[in-house]
Design a protein around this motif. Structure first.
Motif, PDB file in Angstrom:
ATOM      1  N   SER A   1       0.808  -1.132  -0.013  1.00 11.86           N
ATOM      2  CA  SER A   1       0.084  -0.051  -0.016  1.00 11.86           C
ATOM      3  C   SER A   1       0.868   1.208  -0.036  1.00 11.86           C
ATOM      4  O   SER A   1       1.958   1.210   0.691  1.00 11.86           O
ATOM      5  CB  SER A   1      -1.030  -0.036   1.238  1.00 11.86           C
ATOM      6  OG  SER A   1      -0.198   0.132   2.569  1.00 11.86           O
TER       7      SER A   1
ATOM      8  N   ALA B   1      -0.280   4.809   0.406  1.00 14.18           N
ATOM      9  CA  ALA B   1      -1.361   5.820   0.886  1.00 14.18           C
ATOM     10  C   ALA B   1      -1.553   6.505  -0.291  1.00 14.18           C
ATOM     11  O   ALA B   1      -2.210   5.941  -1.245  1.00 14.18           O
ATOM     12  CB  ALA B   1      -0.178   6.685   1.678  1.00 14.18           C
ATOM     13  N   GLY B   2      -1.315   7.747  -0.511  1.00 11.93           N
ATOM     14  CA  GLY B   2      -1.924   8.742  -1.371  1.00 11.93           C
ATOM     15  C   GLY B   2      -1.556   8.471  -2.753  1.00 11.93           C
ATOM     16  O   GLY B   2      -2.012   9.188  -3.789  1.00 11.93           O
TER      17      GLY B   2
ATOM     18  N   GLY C   1      -1.695   5.146  -4.252  1.00  7.71           N
ATOM     19  CA  GLY C   1      -2.358   4.016  -4.856  1.00  7.71           C
ATOM     20  C   GLY C   1      -1.730   2.619  -4.108  1.00  7.71           C
ATOM     21  O   GLY C   1      -1.389   2.385  -2.833  1.00  7.71           O
TER      22      GLY C   1
ATOM     23  N   ILE D   1      -6.749   7.649  -5.644  1.00  9.92           N
ATOM     24  CA  ILE D   1      -8.257   8.227  -5.693  1.00  9.92           C
ATOM     25  C   ILE D   1      -7.848   9.783  -5.106  1.00  9.92           C
ATOM     26  O   ILE D   1      -7.635   9.614  -3.755  1.00  9.92           O
ATOM     27  CB  ILE D   1      -9.247   7.189  -5.011  1.00  9.92           C
ATOM     28  CG1 ILE D   1      -9.250   6.039  -5.988  1.00  9.92           C
ATOM     29  CG2 ILE D   1     -10.552   8.131  -5.324  1.00  9.92           C
ATOM     30  CD1 ILE D   1     -10.066   4.907  -5.539  1.00  9.92           C
TER      31      ILE D   1
ATOM     32  N   SER E   1      -6.222   8.752   8.239  1.00 13.54           N
ATOM     33  CA  SER E   1      -5.983   7.403   7.450  1.00 13.54           C
ATOM     34  C   SER E   1      -5.754   6.543   8.446  1.00 13.54           C
ATOM     35  O   SER E   1      -5.449   5.388   8.005  1.00 13.54           O
ATOM     36  CB  SER E   1      -4.598   7.957   6.913  1.00 13.54           C
ATOM     37  OG  SER E   1      -3.698   8.457   7.705  1.00 13.54           O
TER      38      SER E   1
ATOM     39  N   VAL F   1      -9.147  -1.652  -2.103  1.00 12.97           N
ATOM     40  CA  VAL F   1      -8.600  -0.253  -2.675  1.00 12.97           C
ATOM     41  C   VAL F   1      -9.886   0.624  -2.196  1.00 12.97           C
ATOM     42  O   VAL F   1      -9.626   1.622  -1.455  1.00 12.97           O
ATOM     43  CB  VAL F   1      -8.245  -0.017  -4.141  1.00 12.97           C
ATOM     44  CG1 VAL F   1      -7.920   1.202  -4.406  1.00 12.97           C
ATOM     45  CG2 VAL F   1      -7.066  -0.840  -4.411  1.00 12.97           C
TER      46      VAL F   1
ATOM     47  N   GLY G   1      -9.655   0.761   1.846  1.00 13.80           N
ATOM     48  CA  GLY G   1      -8.799   1.638   2.301  1.00 13.80           C
ATOM     49  C   GLY G   1      -9.063   3.018   2.293  1.00 13.80           C
ATOM     50  O   GLY G   1      -8.954   3.772   2.872  1.00 13.80           O
TER      51      GLY G   1
HETATM   52  N1  LIG Z   1      -4.171  10.228   1.465  1.00 13.94           N
HETATM   53  C1  LIG Z   1      -4.732   9.308   0.768  1.00 13.94           C
HETATM   54  N2  LIG Z   1      -5.318   9.347  -0.242  1.00 13.94           N
HETATM   55  C2  LIG Z   1      -5.907   8.524  -1.031  1.00 13.94           C
HETATM   56  N3  LIG Z   1      -6.095   6.960  -0.358  1.00 13.94           N
HETATM   57  C3  LIG Z   1      -5.401   6.693   0.560  1.00 13.94           C
HETATM   58  C4  LIG Z   1      -4.777   7.891   1.272  1.00 13.94           C
HETATM   59  N4  LIG Z   1      -4.186   7.301   2.279  1.00 13.94           N
HETATM   60  C5  LIG Z   1      -4.440   5.643   2.420  1.00 13.94           C
HETATM   61  N5  LIG Z   1      -5.042   5.623   1.141  1.00 13.94           N
HETATM   62  C6  LIG Z   1      -5.772   4.306   0.585  1.00 13.94           C
HETATM   63  O1  LIG Z   1      -5.555   3.292   1.751  1.00 13.94           O
HETATM   64  C7  LIG Z   1      -4.669   2.420   1.378  1.00 13.94           C
HETATM   65  C8  LIG Z   1      -3.848   2.181   2.712  1.00 13.94           C
HETATM   66  O2  LIG Z   1      -3.046   3.209   3.126  1.00 13.94           O
HETATM   67  P1  LIG Z   1      -1.509   3.257   3.648  1.00 13.94           P
HETATM   68  O3  LIG Z   1      -1.450   4.180   4.585  1.00 13.94           O
HETATM   69  O4  LIG Z   1      -0.741   3.078   2.635  1.00 13.94           O
HETATM   70  O5  LIG Z   1      -1.510   1.814   4.767  1.00 13.94           O
HETATM   71  P2  LIG Z   1      -1.132   1.960   6.288  1.00 13.94           P
HETATM   72  O6  LIG Z   1      -2.581   2.262   7.095  1.00 13.94           O
HETATM   73  O7  LIG Z   1      -1.011   0.255   6.530  1.00 13.94           O
HETATM   74  O8  LIG Z   1       0.016   2.395   6.551  1.00 13.94           O
HETATM   75  C9  LIG Z   1      -3.783   2.943   0.290  1.00 13.94           C
HETATM   76  O9  LIG Z   1      -3.081   1.911  -0.456  1.00 13.94           O
HETATM   77  C10 LIG Z   1      -4.861   3.793  -0.339  1.00 13.94           C
HETATM   78  O10 LIG Z   1      -5.734   2.908  -1.266  1.00 13.94           O
END
Ligand SMILES: Nc1ncnc2c1ncn2[C@@H]1O[C@H](COP(=O)(O)OP(=O)(O)O)[C@@H](O)[C@H]1O
Ligand SMILES: O=P(O)(O)OC[C@H]1O[C@](O)(COP(=O)(O)O)[C@@H](O)[C@@H]1O
Length: 303
Positions: free
Chosen positions: A217, A219-220, A222, A237, A244, A273, A276
Protein backbone atom coordinates in the motif's frame (compact mmCIF):
# COMPACT_ATOMS: atom_id res chain seq x y z
CA UNK A 1 -15.05 -18.39 9.92
CA UNK A 2 -12.66 -15.46 9.84
CA UNK A 3 -10.95 -14.80 13.18
CA UNK A 4 -9.06 -11.58 13.80
CA UNK A 5 -6.39 -11.35 16.48
CA UNK A 6 -5.53 -8.06 18.19
CA UNK A 7 -2.99 -8.70 20.93
CA UNK A 8 -2.85 -5.02 21.85
CA UNK A 9 -6.23 -3.33 21.22
CA UNK A 10 -6.66 0.36 21.93
CA UNK A 11 -9.03 3.21 22.35
CA UNK A 12 -7.83 5.76 19.80
CA UNK A 13 -8.18 9.24 21.35
CA UNK A 14 -8.12 11.67 18.46
CA UNK A 15 -7.61 15.33 19.24
CA UNK A 16 -7.69 18.12 16.65
CA UNK A 17 -6.09 21.55 16.96
CA UNK A 18 -4.68 24.08 14.54
CA UNK A 19 -1.07 23.97 15.67
CA UNK A 20 0.71 21.90 18.28
CA UNK A 21 3.35 23.73 20.30
CA UNK A 22 5.66 21.42 22.22
CA UNK A 23 6.44 22.44 25.78
CA UNK A 24 3.26 24.62 26.03
CA UNK A 25 -0.33 24.07 27.18
CA UNK A 26 -2.29 23.48 23.99
CA UNK A 27 -6.10 23.76 23.79
CA UNK A 28 -7.86 21.28 21.51
CA UNK A 29 -10.64 22.23 19.09
CA UNK A 30 -12.32 18.81 19.31
CA UNK A 31 -11.76 15.25 20.42
CA UNK A 32 -13.25 11.84 19.62
CA UNK A 33 -12.65 8.30 20.85
CA UNK A 34 -12.76 5.34 18.44
CA UNK A 35 -12.17 1.64 18.97
CA UNK A 36 -8.69 0.80 17.70
CA UNK A 37 -6.17 -1.95 17.11
CA UNK A 38 -5.44 -3.43 13.73
CA UNK A 39 -7.36 -6.71 14.06
CA UNK A 40 -10.36 -4.90 15.51
CA UNK A 41 -10.32 -2.51 12.56
CA UNK A 42 -10.32 -5.52 10.21
CA UNK A 43 -13.29 -6.99 12.10
CA UNK A 44 -15.25 -3.74 11.95
CA UNK A 45 -14.72 -3.32 8.20
CA UNK A 46 -15.73 -6.97 7.62
CA UNK A 47 -18.87 -6.16 9.60
CA UNK A 48 -19.61 -3.28 7.21
CA UNK A 49 -19.32 -5.76 4.32
CA UNK A 50 -21.78 -8.05 6.19
CA UNK A 51 -19.09 -10.75 6.59
CA UNK A 52 -19.34 -12.73 9.83
CA UNK A 53 -16.17 -12.81 11.89
CA UNK A 54 -14.92 -13.34 15.43
CA UNK A 55 -12.53 -10.99 17.22
CA UNK A 56 -9.87 -12.47 19.53
CA UNK A 57 -7.35 -10.61 21.66
CA UNK A 58 -6.91 -9.23 25.16
CA UNK A 59 -9.21 -6.66 26.77
CA UNK A 60 -9.28 -5.34 30.30
CA UNK A 61 -10.23 -2.57 32.71
CA UNK A 62 -12.55 0.40 32.10
CA UNK A 63 -11.01 1.04 28.68
CA UNK A 64 -11.54 -2.58 27.64
CA UNK A 65 -15.16 -2.40 28.83
CA UNK A 66 -15.76 0.78 26.82
CA UNK A 67 -14.19 -0.80 23.74
CA UNK A 68 -16.43 -3.83 24.09
CA UNK A 69 -19.52 -1.60 24.37
CA UNK A 70 -18.65 0.25 21.17
CA UNK A 71 -18.11 -2.95 19.15
CA UNK A 72 -21.76 -3.90 18.82
CA UNK A 73 -22.27 -5.35 15.33
CA UNK A 74 -24.38 -8.32 14.32
CA UNK A 75 -21.58 -9.67 12.10
CA UNK A 76 -18.87 -9.36 14.77
CA UNK A 77 -18.68 -11.91 17.57
CA UNK A 78 -16.53 -10.76 20.48
CA UNK A 79 -14.49 -13.56 22.01
CA UNK A 80 -11.81 -11.58 23.82
CA UNK A 81 -9.68 -12.90 26.66
CA UNK A 82 -10.29 -10.79 29.76
CA UNK A 83 -7.17 -9.47 31.50
CA UNK A 84 -6.53 -7.67 34.78
CA UNK A 85 -4.69 -4.70 33.19
CA UNK A 86 -6.23 -1.74 31.36
CA UNK A 87 -6.50 -1.79 27.57
CA UNK A 88 -4.27 1.03 26.28
CA UNK A 89 -5.24 4.47 24.98
CA UNK A 90 -3.42 5.63 21.82
CA UNK A 91 -3.14 9.36 21.32
CA UNK A 92 -3.51 10.75 17.78
CA UNK A 93 -2.86 14.49 17.51
CA UNK A 94 -4.14 16.06 14.31
CA UNK A 95 -2.64 19.53 13.90
CA UNK A 96 -0.56 20.88 11.00
CA UNK A 97 1.01 17.43 11.02
CA UNK A 98 -0.28 14.15 12.46
CA UNK A 99 1.50 12.93 15.59
CA UNK A 100 0.74 9.54 17.12
CA UNK A 101 1.70 8.16 20.49
CA UNK A 102 0.83 4.47 20.65
CA UNK A 103 0.96 3.22 24.23
CA UNK A 104 2.87 0.11 25.29
CA UNK A 105 -0.18 -1.78 26.48
CA UNK A 106 -0.93 -3.77 29.62
CA UNK A 107 0.97 -6.73 31.01
CA UNK A 108 -0.46 -10.13 30.05
CA UNK A 109 -0.01 -12.85 32.68
CA UNK A 110 1.03 -16.42 31.83
CA UNK A 111 -2.45 -17.59 32.86
CA UNK A 112 -4.21 -15.05 30.60
CA UNK A 113 -1.98 -16.11 27.71
CA UNK A 114 -2.78 -19.78 28.29
CA UNK A 115 -6.55 -19.02 28.22
CA UNK A 116 -6.07 -17.10 24.96
CA UNK A 117 -4.13 -19.96 23.33
CA UNK A 118 -6.92 -22.44 24.15
CA UNK A 119 -9.07 -20.67 21.55
CA UNK A 120 -6.81 -21.93 18.77
CA UNK A 121 -7.75 -25.53 19.61
CA UNK A 122 -11.15 -25.03 17.96
CA UNK A 123 -9.72 -24.01 14.54
CA UNK A 124 -10.37 -26.17 11.46
CA UNK A 125 -9.04 -26.08 7.90
CA UNK A 126 -12.08 -23.93 6.89
CA UNK A 127 -10.90 -21.08 9.11
CA UNK A 128 -8.73 -18.06 8.34
CA UNK A 129 -6.96 -16.15 11.10
CA UNK A 130 -5.94 -12.52 10.54
CA UNK A 131 -2.99 -11.63 12.78
CA UNK A 132 -2.45 -7.88 13.02
CA UNK A 133 -0.57 -5.26 14.94
CA UNK A 134 2.02 -4.92 17.63
CA UNK A 135 2.81 -7.28 20.47
CA UNK A 136 2.39 -5.66 23.92
CA UNK A 137 5.90 -4.85 25.15
CA UNK A 138 5.72 -7.18 28.11
CA UNK A 139 4.62 -10.20 26.04
CA UNK A 140 7.19 -12.61 24.57
CA UNK A 141 7.94 -11.48 21.01
CA UNK A 142 7.68 -15.12 19.84
CA UNK A 143 3.94 -15.07 20.40
CA UNK A 144 3.30 -14.68 16.64
CA UNK A 145 5.35 -17.81 15.92
CA UNK A 146 3.47 -19.70 18.62
CA UNK A 147 0.12 -18.69 17.08
CA UNK A 148 1.32 -19.66 13.59
CA UNK A 149 2.35 -23.06 14.88
CA UNK A 150 -1.12 -23.65 16.35
CA UNK A 151 -2.88 -22.39 13.20
CA UNK A 152 -0.88 -24.77 11.04
CA UNK A 153 -1.47 -27.75 13.31
CA UNK A 154 -5.20 -27.28 12.65
CA UNK A 155 -4.72 -26.83 8.89
CA UNK A 156 -6.21 -23.32 9.06
CA UNK A 157 -4.94 -20.47 6.84
CA UNK A 158 -3.73 -17.05 7.91
CA UNK A 159 -3.14 -13.43 6.95
CA UNK A 160 -0.40 -11.51 8.73
CA UNK A 161 0.03 -7.77 9.09
CA UNK A 162 3.07 -7.15 11.19
CA UNK A 163 6.57 -5.85 10.55
CA UNK A 164 10.28 -6.73 10.58
CA UNK A 165 11.49 -10.13 11.70
CA UNK A 166 8.00 -11.35 12.68
CA UNK A 167 6.81 -10.76 9.10
CA UNK A 168 9.96 -12.23 7.56
CA UNK A 169 9.63 -15.45 9.57
CA UNK A 170 5.91 -15.76 8.75
CA UNK A 171 6.43 -15.54 4.96
CA UNK A 172 7.84 -19.08 4.82
CA UNK A 173 4.53 -20.35 6.25
CA UNK A 174 2.70 -19.19 3.07
CA UNK A 175 0.31 -16.49 4.34
CA UNK A 176 -2.80 -15.94 2.19
CA UNK A 177 -2.05 -12.21 2.26
CA UNK A 178 0.54 -9.76 3.54
CA UNK A 179 0.17 -5.98 3.22
CA UNK A 180 3.21 -3.92 4.08
CA UNK A 181 3.13 -0.22 3.28
CA UNK A 182 6.14 1.35 1.53
CA UNK A 183 8.04 2.01 4.77
CA UNK A 184 7.43 -1.50 6.10
CA UNK A 185 8.55 -3.10 2.81
CA UNK A 186 11.74 -1.00 2.80
CA UNK A 187 12.46 -1.98 6.40
CA UNK A 188 11.75 -5.68 5.72
CA UNK A 189 14.34 -5.93 2.95
CA UNK A 190 16.64 -3.19 4.24
CA UNK A 191 16.43 -1.18 1.04
CA UNK A 192 15.38 2.38 0.21
CA UNK A 193 12.81 1.70 -2.56
CA UNK A 194 13.96 4.82 -4.41
CA UNK A 195 12.35 3.95 -7.75
CA UNK A 196 9.21 2.30 -9.13
CA UNK A 197 11.44 -0.57 -10.32
CA UNK A 198 12.62 -1.09 -6.73
CA UNK A 199 9.01 -1.27 -5.53
CA UNK A 200 8.20 -3.91 -8.14
CA UNK A 201 11.39 -5.84 -7.42
CA UNK A 202 10.87 -6.03 -3.64
CA UNK A 203 7.09 -6.39 -3.80
CA UNK A 204 7.61 -9.49 -6.00
CA UNK A 205 10.10 -10.76 -3.40
CA UNK A 206 7.22 -11.17 -0.92
CA UNK A 207 5.76 -13.80 -3.26
CA UNK A 208 9.15 -15.42 -3.84
CA UNK A 209 9.58 -15.66 -0.06
CA UNK A 210 6.22 -17.40 0.37
CA UNK A 211 3.20 -15.03 0.41
CA UNK A 212 0.27 -16.20 -1.73
CA UNK A 213 -0.89 -12.61 -2.32
CA UNK A 214 0.91 -9.40 -1.40
CA UNK A 215 -0.46 -5.87 -1.41
CA UNK A 216 2.02 -3.01 -1.08
CA UNK A 217 0.00 0.00 0.00
CA UNK A 218 1.30 3.41 -1.02
CA UNK A 219 -1.04 5.74 0.93
CA UNK A 220 -1.99 8.65 -1.39
CA UNK A 221 -0.07 7.06 -4.28
CA UNK A 222 -2.31 3.99 -4.68
CA UNK A 223 -1.40 0.34 -4.20
CA UNK A 224 0.25 -2.67 -5.86
CA UNK A 225 -1.00 -6.26 -5.79
CA UNK A 226 1.36 -9.16 -6.45
CA UNK A 227 0.06 -12.69 -7.12
CA UNK A 228 1.87 -15.85 -8.24
CA UNK A 229 1.12 -15.02 -11.87
CA UNK A 230 0.91 -11.25 -12.25
CA UNK A 231 0.92 -7.80 -10.70
CA UNK A 232 -1.58 -4.95 -10.67
CA UNK A 233 -1.49 -1.24 -9.85
CA UNK A 234 -4.44 0.65 -8.36
CA UNK A 235 -4.37 4.33 -9.28
CA UNK A 236 -4.64 6.75 -6.36
CA UNK A 237 -8.06 8.26 -5.80
CA UNK A 238 -8.29 11.97 -4.98
CA UNK A 239 -10.33 13.10 -2.00
CA UNK A 240 -10.33 14.75 1.41
CA UNK A 241 -8.37 12.67 3.93
CA UNK A 242 -10.13 12.71 7.32
CA UNK A 243 -8.26 10.09 9.34
CA UNK A 244 -5.98 7.61 7.63
CA UNK A 245 -5.65 5.33 10.72
CA UNK A 246 -7.14 1.99 9.81
CA UNK A 247 -6.85 2.47 6.02
CA UNK A 248 -4.40 -0.43 5.74
CA UNK A 249 -6.54 -2.64 8.00
CA UNK A 250 -9.57 -1.84 5.84
CA UNK A 251 -7.64 -2.94 2.74
CA UNK A 252 -6.90 -6.28 4.34
CA UNK A 253 -10.53 -6.79 5.32
CA UNK A 254 -11.78 -5.82 1.85
CA UNK A 255 -9.36 -8.17 0.11
CA UNK A 256 -9.67 -11.25 2.30
CA UNK A 257 -13.42 -10.94 2.85
CA UNK A 258 -14.04 -10.82 -0.91
CA UNK A 259 -11.41 -13.41 -1.86
CA UNK A 260 -12.79 -16.00 0.56
CA UNK A 261 -16.23 -15.60 -1.02
CA UNK A 262 -15.18 -15.59 -4.69
CA UNK A 263 -11.44 -16.32 -5.14
CA UNK A 264 -11.64 -13.47 -7.66
CA UNK A 265 -8.29 -11.71 -7.18
CA UNK A 266 -9.04 -8.61 -9.23
CA UNK A 267 -12.43 -7.99 -7.60
CA UNK A 268 -10.87 -8.56 -4.17
CA UNK A 269 -8.19 -5.96 -4.93
CA UNK A 270 -10.82 -3.48 -6.11
CA UNK A 271 -12.82 -3.88 -2.88
CA UNK A 272 -9.55 -3.63 -0.91
CA UNK A 273 -8.65 -0.31 -2.54
CA UNK A 274 -12.20 1.02 -2.16
CA UNK A 275 -12.23 0.02 1.53
CA UNK A 276 -8.80 1.52 2.34
CA UNK A 277 -9.55 4.74 0.50
CA UNK A 278 -13.05 5.03 1.98
CA UNK A 279 -11.58 4.74 5.49
CA UNK A 280 -8.91 7.36 4.72
CA UNK A 281 -11.75 9.67 3.62
CA UNK A 282 -13.82 8.99 6.78
CA UNK A 283 -13.36 9.93 10.43
CA UNK A 284 -13.79 6.33 11.54
CA UNK A 285 -13.67 2.95 9.73
CA UNK A 286 -15.61 3.38 6.46
CA UNK A 287 -19.27 2.53 6.08
CA UNK A 288 -20.60 0.18 3.38
CA UNK A 289 -22.15 3.18 1.63
CA UNK A 290 -18.83 5.06 1.47
CA UNK A 291 -17.02 1.94 0.19
CA UNK A 292 -19.61 1.52 -2.60
CA UNK A 293 -19.26 5.19 -3.55
CA UNK A 294 -15.44 4.96 -3.80
CA UNK A 295 -15.61 1.59 -5.60
CA UNK A 296 -16.99 3.38 -8.69
CA UNK A 297 -13.69 5.31 -8.92
CA UNK A 298 -11.26 2.38 -8.58
CA UNK A 299 -9.06 1.87 -11.66
CA UNK A 300 -6.73 -1.14 -11.80
CA UNK A 301 -4.09 -1.71 -14.46
CA UNK A 302 -1.84 -4.70 -15.11
CA UNK A 303 1.87 -3.84 -14.97
N1 LIG B 1 -4.10 10.11 1.43
C1 LIG B 1 -4.73 9.10 0.80
N2 LIG B 1 -5.38 9.35 -0.36
C2 LIG B 1 -5.99 8.37 -1.04
N3 LIG B 1 -6.01 7.08 -0.63
C3 LIG B 1 -5.39 6.77 0.53
C4 LIG B 1 -4.71 7.75 1.31
N4 LIG B 1 -4.20 7.17 2.39
C5 LIG B 1 -4.52 5.85 2.30
N5 LIG B 1 -5.23 5.60 1.18
C6 LIG B 1 -5.72 4.30 0.70
O1 LIG B 1 -5.61 3.34 1.74
C7 LIG B 1 -4.60 2.36 1.43
C8 LIG B 1 -3.81 1.99 2.66
O2 LIG B 1 -3.16 3.14 3.16
P1 LIG B 1 -1.67 3.12 3.71
O3 LIG B 1 -1.47 4.42 4.41
O4 LIG B 1 -0.74 2.81 2.61
O5 LIG B 1 -1.70 1.87 4.72
P2 LIG B 1 -1.31 1.78 6.27
O6 LIG B 1 -2.50 2.36 7.02
O7 LIG B 1 -1.19 0.31 6.53
O8 LIG B 1 -0.03 2.52 6.46
C9 LIG B 1 -3.77 3.00 0.30
O9 LIG B 1 -3.15 2.02 -0.53
C10 LIG B 1 -4.83 3.80 -0.46
O10 LIG B 1 -5.60 2.94 -1.29
O1 LIG C 1 -0.62 -2.24 17.17
P1 LIG C 1 0.07 -0.94 16.83
O2 LIG C 1 1.16 -1.10 15.79
O3 LIG C 1 0.55 -0.21 18.05
O4 LIG C 1 -0.99 -0.01 16.13
C1 LIG C 1 -2.22 0.31 16.74
C2 LIG C 1 -2.86 1.42 15.98
O5 LIG C 1 -3.04 0.98 14.68
C3 LIG C 1 -4.35 1.25 14.24
O6 LIG C 1 -5.02 0.01 14.27
C4 LIG C 1 -4.33 1.88 12.88
O7 LIG C 1 -3.54 1.11 12.01
P2 LIG C 1 -3.05 1.63 10.58
O8 LIG C 1 -3.07 3.12 10.58
O9 LIG C 1 -1.68 1.05 10.39
O10 LIG C 1 -4.02 1.03 9.62
C5 LIG C 1 -4.96 2.17 15.27
O11 LIG C 1 -6.34 1.97 15.37
C6 LIG C 1 -4.21 1.81 16.52
O12 LIG C 1 -4.11 2.89 17.37
Amino acid sequence: MIYTVTLNPSLDFITRLETLTLGETNRADSETIFPGGKGINVSRLLGQLAIDNTAWGFLGGFTGQHLQNTLRDTHLTQDFTQIAGNTRINLKIKATNETEINATGPAITAQELAIFFQKFDCLTHDDVVVLSGSVPKRLDSHVYQQMLHKIQLCGARFVIDTTGQQLKTALADRPLLVKPNRRELAQLYDTDLATQADLLRWGRQLIVDGAQHAIVSLAGEGALLFTQQTQYFAKPIKGQVQNSAGAGDSMIAGFIGTWLQSEDVLESFKIAVASGTATAFSNDIATKQKIEEIYQQVIITTI
